[in-house]
Write a protein that holds these residues in place. Sequence first.
Motif, PDB file in Angstrom:
ATOM      1  N   VAL A  88       8.921  -6.412   6.395  1.00 31.50           N
ATOM      2  CA  VAL A  88      10.357  -6.544   6.152  1.00 31.50           C
ATOM      3  C   VAL A  88      11.142  -6.195   7.414  1.00 31.50           C
ATOM      4  CG1 VAL A  88      10.185  -6.041   3.679  1.00 31.50           C
ATOM      5  CG2 VAL A  88      10.573  -4.169   5.279  1.00 31.50           C
ATOM      6  N   ASN A  89      12.395  -6.685   7.445  1.00 30.07           N
ATOM      7  CA  ASN A  89      13.271  -6.348   8.573  1.00 30.07           C
ATOM      8  C   ASN A  89      13.958  -5.008   8.296  1.00 30.07           C
ATOM      9  OD1 ASN A  89      15.453  -6.907   6.832  1.00 30.07           O
ATOM     10  ND2 ASN A  89      15.693  -8.986   7.623  1.00 30.07           N
ATOM     11  N   GLU A  90      14.857  -4.611   9.194  1.00 31.15           N
ATOM     12  CA  GLU A  90      15.506  -3.293   9.062  1.00 31.15           C
ATOM     13  C   GLU A  90      16.385  -3.178   7.819  1.00 31.15           C
ATOM     14  OE1 GLU A  90      17.962  -6.019  11.501  1.00 31.15           O
ATOM     15  OE2 GLU A  90      15.914  -5.310  11.752  1.00 31.15           O
ATOM     16  N   ARG A  95       3.782  -3.464  15.516  1.00 28.96           N
ATOM     17  CA  ARG A  95       4.449  -2.376  14.780  1.00 28.96           C
ATOM     18  C   ARG A  95       5.588  -3.005  14.003  1.00 28.96           C
ATOM     19  NH1 ARG A  95       5.582   1.748  18.591  1.00 28.96           N
ATOM     20  NH2 ARG A  95       3.503   2.461  18.074  1.00 28.96           N
ATOM     21  N   GLY A  96       5.801  -2.521  12.773  1.00 33.90           N
ATOM     22  CA  GLY A  96       6.888  -3.055  11.961  1.00 33.90           C
ATOM     23  C   GLY A  96       7.034  -2.278  10.669  1.00 33.90           C
ATOM     24  N   ASN A  97       8.039  -2.646   9.896  1.00 35.07           N
ATOM     25  CA  ASN A  97       8.301  -2.004   8.608  1.00 35.07           C
ATOM     26  C   ASN A  97       7.654  -2.800   7.484  1.00 35.07           C
ATOM     27  OD1 ASN A  97      10.039   0.110   9.586  1.00 35.07           O
ATOM     28  ND2 ASN A  97      11.576  -1.458   9.924  1.00 35.07           N
ATOM     29  N   VAL A  98       7.046  -2.090   6.536  1.00 26.24           N
ATOM     30  CA  VAL A  98       6.423  -2.741   5.390  1.00 26.24           C
ATOM     31  C   VAL A  98       6.847  -2.047   4.103  1.00 26.24           C
ATOM     32  CG1 VAL A  98       4.390  -3.539   6.675  1.00 26.24           C
ATOM     33  CG2 VAL A  98       4.312  -1.337   5.517  1.00 26.24           C
ATOM     34  N   VAL A  99       6.722  -2.782   3.016  1.00 28.49           N
ATOM     35  CA  VAL A  99       6.889  -2.226   1.667  1.00 28.49           C
ATOM     36  C   VAL A  99       5.705  -2.706   0.846  1.00 28.49           C
ATOM     37  CG1 VAL A  99       9.416  -2.130   1.758  1.00 28.49           C
ATOM     38  CG2 VAL A  99       8.308  -4.172   0.885  1.00 28.49           C
ATOM     39  N   GLY A 100       5.401  -1.990  -0.217  1.00 30.30           N
ATOM     40  CA  GLY A 100       4.309  -2.392  -1.084  1.00 30.30           C
ATOM     41  C   GLY A 100       4.664  -3.628  -1.879  1.00 30.30           C
ATOM     42  N   HIS A 136      -2.406   2.259   4.633  1.00 32.70           N
ATOM     43  CA  HIS A 136      -3.568   2.150   5.521  1.00 32.70           C
ATOM     44  C   HIS A 136      -4.622   1.212   4.920  1.00 32.70           C
ATOM     45  CE1 HIS A 136      -6.504   3.285   8.529  1.00 32.70           C
ATOM     46  NE2 HIS A 136      -7.393   3.326   7.549  1.00 32.70           N
ATOM     47  N   GLY A 137      -5.045   0.242   5.718  1.00 34.74           N
ATOM     48  CA  GLY A 137      -6.076  -0.688   5.287  1.00 34.74           C
ATOM     49  C   GLY A 137      -5.567  -1.906   4.530  1.00 34.74           C
ATOM     50  N   ARG A 138      -4.274  -1.937   4.228  1.00 30.62           N
ATOM     51  CA  ARG A 138      -3.721  -3.104   3.530  1.00 30.62           C
ATOM     52  C   ARG A 138      -3.429  -4.227   4.512  1.00 30.62           C
ATOM     53  NH1 ARG A 138       0.419  -1.752  -1.324  1.00 30.62           N
ATOM     54  NH2 ARG A 138      -0.799  -0.118  -2.327  1.00 30.62           N
ATOM     55  N   TYR A 139      -3.573  -5.447   4.030  1.00 32.72           N
ATOM     56  CA  TYR A 139      -3.253  -6.625   4.831  1.00 32.72           C
ATOM     57  C   TYR A 139      -1.748  -6.859   4.811  1.00 32.72           C
ATOM     58  CZ  TYR A 139      -8.216  -7.545   4.397  1.00 32.72           C
ATOM     59  OH  TYR A 139      -9.575  -7.434   4.433  1.00 32.72           O
ATOM     60  N   VAL A 140      -1.243  -7.480   5.886  1.00 33.31           N
ATOM     61  CA  VAL A 140       0.181  -7.774   6.021  1.00 33.31           C
ATOM     62  C   VAL A 140       0.342  -9.270   6.279  1.00 33.31           C
ATOM     63  CG1 VAL A 140       2.283  -7.282   7.317  1.00 33.31           C
ATOM     64  CG2 VAL A 140       0.569  -5.491   7.029  1.00 33.31           C
ATOM     65  N   ASN A 141       1.190  -9.929   5.500  1.00 36.08           N
ATOM     66  CA  ASN A 141       1.509 -11.334   5.769  1.00 36.08           C
ATOM     67  C   ASN A 141       2.495 -11.384   6.922  1.00 36.08           C
ATOM     68  OD1 ASN A 141      -0.034 -12.533   3.770  1.00 36.08           O
ATOM     69  ND2 ASN A 141       1.539 -12.289   2.231  1.00 36.08           N
TER      70      ASN A 141
END
Length: 85
Positions: free
Chosen positions: A63-65, A44-49, A26-31
């Motif tokens: 990231v993808n599936e 909506r999508g999947n993310v990793v740290g 929550h609150g993190r930016y996503v490239n």
Amino acid sequence: MLEVDMKCVWEGGEWKVVVVSPGPYHGRYVNCSKKVRGQGVELRGNVVGASKVDAVEDFCILVNERGKRDWSAFTRIYDPRQPRA
């Protein structure tokens, strides 16, 4: 890997994508693709740290599936620039 909701925000003179779902990202930016960014856009999508030692802590990676980095691996939930079906 975690599925999250994201929203575009205007910050520092540019559109950025930020995680709005509750949880560890929550609150993190996503490239992600700059083409999708804009006022009112929700994704909506999947993310990793970010796992690199020198990575900026406030970002996560889209990231993808299969868990591979992919700047286009999102579902557009709402985009006011697109006509509704």
